[in-house]
Write a protein that holds these residues in place. Structure first.
Motif, mmCIF file in Angstrom:
data_model
loop_
_atom_site.group_PDB
_atom_site.id
_atom_site.type_symbol
_atom_site.label_atom_id
_atom_site.label_comp_id
_atom_site.label_asym_id
_atom_site.label_seq_id
_atom_site.Cartn_x
_atom_site.Cartn_y
_atom_site.Cartn_z
ATOM 1 N N THR A 26 7.582 35.067 -9.402
ATOM 2 C CA THR A 26 7.109 35.382 -8.100
ATOM 3 C C THR A 26 7.443 34.693 -6.926
ATOM 4 O OG1 THR A 26 4.993 34.011 -8.404
ATOM 5 C CG2 THR A 26 4.700 36.136 -9.185
ATOM 6 N N GLY A 27 7.663 35.212 -5.881
ATOM 7 C CA GLY A 27 7.907 34.466 -4.693
ATOM 8 C C GLY A 27 9.499 34.447 -4.662
ATOM 9 N N GLU A 28 10.017 34.032 -3.583
ATOM 10 C CA GLU A 28 11.350 33.782 -3.183
ATOM 11 C C GLU A 28 12.064 32.371 -3.285
ATOM 12 O OE1 GLU A 28 12.298 35.262 0.753
ATOM 13 O OE2 GLU A 28 11.723 37.151 0.521
ATOM 14 N N GLY A 29 11.083 31.288 -3.213
ATOM 15 C CA GLY A 29 11.512 29.913 -3.718
ATOM 16 C C GLY A 29 11.336 29.598 -4.893
ATOM 17 N N PRO A 30 10.996 28.080 -5.237
ATOM 18 C CA PRO A 30 10.451 27.621 -6.129
ATOM 19 C C PRO A 30 9.070 28.384 -6.457
ATOM 20 C CG PRO A 30 11.426 26.061 -5.036
ATOM 21 C CD PRO A 30 11.594 27.091 -4.146
ATOM 22 N N PRO A 135 19.065 17.373 -5.157
ATOM 23 C CA PRO A 135 20.562 17.537 -4.609
ATOM 24 C C PRO A 135 20.540 18.958 -3.681
ATOM 25 C CG PRO A 135 20.430 17.094 -6.981
ATOM 26 C CD PRO A 135 18.883 17.543 -6.543
ATOM 27 N N THR A 136 21.360 18.827 -2.688
ATOM 28 C CA THR A 136 21.805 19.937 -1.769
ATOM 29 C C THR A 136 22.962 19.631 -0.910
ATOM 30 O OG1 THR A 136 20.828 21.360 -0.294
ATOM 31 C CG2 THR A 136 20.323 18.974 0.054
ATOM 32 N N ALA A 137 23.331 20.723 -0.332
ATOM 33 C CA ALA A 137 24.607 20.468 0.544
ATOM 34 C C ALA A 137 24.559 19.961 1.781
ATOM 35 C CB ALA A 137 25.149 21.968 1.236
ATOM 36 N N LEU A 169 12.762 19.982 -12.178
ATOM 37 C CA LEU A 169 12.565 20.616 -10.968
ATOM 38 C C LEU A 169 13.842 21.092 -10.249
ATOM 39 C CD1 LEU A 169 9.969 17.984 -9.136
ATOM 40 C CD2 LEU A 169 9.661 19.759 -10.675
ATOM 41 N N ILE A 170 14.805 20.357 -10.348
ATOM 42 C CA ILE A 170 16.175 20.872 -9.890
ATOM 43 C C ILE A 170 16.551 22.083 -10.759
ATOM 44 C CG2 ILE A 170 18.637 20.431 -9.761
ATOM 45 C CD1 ILE A 170 17.916 17.317 -9.667
ATOM 46 N N ASP A 171 16.400 22.022 -12.035
ATOM 47 C CA ASP A 171 16.735 23.278 -12.709
ATOM 48 C C ASP A 171 15.896 24.470 -12.402
ATOM 49 O OD1 ASP A 171 18.463 24.574 -15.121
ATOM 50 O OD2 ASP A 171 16.264 24.699 -15.807
ATOM 51 N N VAL A 172 14.700 24.256 -12.228
ATOM 52 C CA VAL A 172 13.633 25.439 -11.681
ATOM 53 C C VAL A 172 14.207 26.046 -10.371
ATOM 54 C CG1 VAL A 172 11.457 26.101 -10.965
ATOM 55 C CG2 VAL A 172 11.936 24.711 -13.170
ATOM 56 N N TYR A 173 14.783 25.085 -9.451
ATOM 57 C CA TYR A 173 15.093 25.365 -8.198
ATOM 58 C C TYR A 173 16.320 26.410 -8.253
ATOM 59 C CZ TYR A 173 16.841 25.775 -3.485
ATOM 60 O OH TYR A 173 17.486 26.115 -2.369
ATOM 61 N N HIS A 174 17.269 25.932 -8.989
ATOM 62 C CA HIS A 174 18.515 26.629 -9.094
ATOM 63 C C HIS A 174 18.198 28.054 -9.887
ATOM 64 C CE1 HIS A 174 21.190 24.066 -7.486
ATOM 65 N NE2 HIS A 174 20.684 22.900 -8.347
ATOM 66 N N THR A 175 17.376 27.958 -10.908
ATOM 67 C CA THR A 175 17.086 29.210 -11.679
ATOM 68 C C THR A 175 16.461 30.245 -10.610
ATOM 69 O OG1 THR A 175 16.723 28.261 -13.729
ATOM 70 C CG2 THR A 175 15.731 30.468 -13.402
ATOM 71 N N ALA A 176 15.542 29.897 -9.848
ATOM 72 C CA ALA A 176 14.665 30.632 -8.753
ATOM 73 C C ALA A 176 15.856 31.101 -7.783
ATOM 74 C CB ALA A 176 13.873 29.985 -7.996
#
Length: 249
Positions: A26-30, A135-137, A169-176
């Motif tokens: 659900t949702g657009e982000g994590p 991590p981010t740009a 947390l990083i992996d869940v973010y990228h999956t979303a």
């Protein structure tokens, strides 16, 4: 910090939080369930996730779960004015999120923090906070933040919990992010020019590389921005190459 501070039951609770998040689409982000889970694992008054594009001052994602009461919606203008006083944000920005878990007391004492305009105009009433950077740009801040009103620091177990969870947390973010990203259809030349931009080349250098005029480069970029629905090179790179290779996790 000892790994023996994590009990078997607490470790199971950590795994349950991550498993719930991986199945939450659900949702657009994590998923918000992840933020709620972090608040259960590490007691706090406020749990937040935010992602900000600094050059454009765009808030790309913002989530919050309140545990200590009902807090008013913060005014972002003081944060922009005083963010240089926020040691976490400064370090996260400089490192592009490649940092370990840290809390405010790693940088300064409570009395020193109380005297900052950042506290009186924006952070109040929270005196203690811990940050989990992702991590981010370049030009972006992406992090989880847990805050407490009381001055007591987070425990070793709290910090170890978040440090162990950080890769997940990083992996869940990228999956979303992959799940919500629409296909981007750019021409080969547009992609080539964006890759050159990602490598730090100027408009003139890109023109020399592809033997075209600078005005043609700018036109290609203008058309690319229009297709992507963005207005800057940083936004275009984040859209097409969400984690530029030199800064990936």
């Amino acid at each position: 910090m000892s790994r023996h501070s994590i009990t078997e039951s607490h470790l199971r609770a950590m795994l349950d939080v991550i498993d719930e998040a991986r199945h939450d689409t659900t949702g657009e982000g994590p998923p918000l369930s992840l933020l709620q889970g972090l608040g259960r694992l590490v007691p706090c008054d406020l749990a937040e996730f935010c992602e900000v594009d600094l050059p454009t001052r765009r808030v790309l994602a913002s989530q919050a779960v309140e545990y200590g009461g009902s807090y008013p919606e913060p005014d972002d203008e003081p944060w922009w004015r005083w963010k240089h006083q926020h040691p976490h944000c400064v370090d996260v920005e400089r490192s592009h999120g490649h940092l370990g878990v840290a809390q405010l007391s790693d940088y300064m004492g409570v009395r020193e923090f109380r005297n900052l305009a950042l506290y009186s105009e924006y952070m109040r009433p929270f005196l203690t906070m811990v940050v989990v950077p992702l991590p981010t740009a370049p030009g972006r801040i992406r992090m989880y933040n847990l805050s407490r009103e009381r001055a007591k620091p987070f425990t070793d177990r709290d910090l170890l919990t978040l440090q162990l969870l950080r890769p997940h947390l990083i992996d869940v973010y990228h999956t979303a992010a992959r799940r919500r990203r629409e296909p981007v259809r750019l021409t080969p030349r547009q992609l080539d020019i964006l890759r050159a931009v990602a490598n730090g080349l100027s408009t003139e250098a890109i023109a020399r590389q592809f033997v075209i005029s600078p005005s043609t480069v700018r036109k290609h970029l203008e058309n690319t921005f229009h297709k992507l629905g963005v207005s800057s090179r940083i936004e275009a790179l984040a859209r097409v190459f969400p984690e530029p290779e030199p800064y990936g996790p």
